[in-house]
Design an enzyme around this catalytic site. Structure first.
Site, PDB file in Angstrom:
ATOM      1  CG  HIS A  59      43.790  77.005  66.267  1.00 37.85           C
ATOM      2  ND1 HIS A  59      43.792  78.301  66.177  1.00 37.85           N
ATOM      3  CD2 HIS A  59      42.783  76.283  65.699  1.00 37.85           C
ATOM      4  CE1 HIS A  59      42.418  78.660  65.476  1.00 37.85           C
ATOM      5  NE2 HIS A  59      41.868  77.308  65.178  1.00 37.85           N
ATOM      6  CG  HIS A  74      42.576  71.633  63.899  1.00 31.71           C
ATOM      7  ND1 HIS A  74      42.751  71.762  65.246  1.00 31.71           N
ATOM      8  CD2 HIS A  74      41.873  72.783  63.752  1.00 31.71           C
ATOM      9  CE1 HIS A  74      42.115  72.846  65.721  1.00 31.71           C
ATOM     10  NE2 HIS A  74      41.231  73.482  65.016  1.00 31.71           N
TER      11      HIS A  74
END
Length: 150
Positions: A59, A74
């Site tokens: 992620h 992110h």
């Protein structure tokens, strides 16, 4: 100055609009975010600068830029809770990458279906709040476009 490119195409939003207090408050650094939520197909997040991948999770990834700038990309908010489901790693920690090299593939619809936001902060780690130009905010960037310069 180093151009920090977008990890993928989409609308650019201010960190203040990101639904996470850490990013919205610029606690890890200044930057902008890109919203892939209009894409219903897989999106490939690419390296925004030349550098070395120093941290890689499904992620999120952190790069030590060749010009000395450390960046965090992110993918989504709270997507760590997805435990990698819906993410495909295309690079490895320690890899030297050029801007535009693929790092992780994901499908925004999968993130949304899991109940999370797919918005993607791109942050200069450790930078002072409001130290990154916001010129791209409110625009829609294409693959390879510059988000800001550091």
């Amino acid at each position: 100055m180093t151009a920090v490119r977008t990890p993928f195409a989409g609308p650019v939003v201010a960190l203040a609009e990101v639904p996470d207090p850490v990013f919205a408050g610029q606690l890890v650094g200044a930057g902008v975010a890109v919203d892939p939520s209009s894409s219903d197909v897989a999106v490939t997040a690419v390296a925004p600068v030349d550098g070395v991948i120093v941290k890689l999770h499904p992620h999120a990834f952190a790069l030590q830029g060749a010009a000395g700038t450390d960046l965090l990309v992110h993918v989504g908010i709270d997507t760590v809770k997805m435990a990698g489901e819906g993410f495909e790693l295309l690079a490895a920690e320690g890899d030297t990458v050029a801007a535009g090299d693929p790092v992780v593939r994901f499908t925004p619809a999968t993130i949304i279906a899991a109940g999370y936001s797919p918005v993607c902060p791109v942050v200069v780690l450790g930078s002072a709040p409001d130290s990154v130009a916001q010129d791209a905010v409110g625009t829609t960037v294409a693959n390879g476009d510059t988000l800001f310069r550091v």
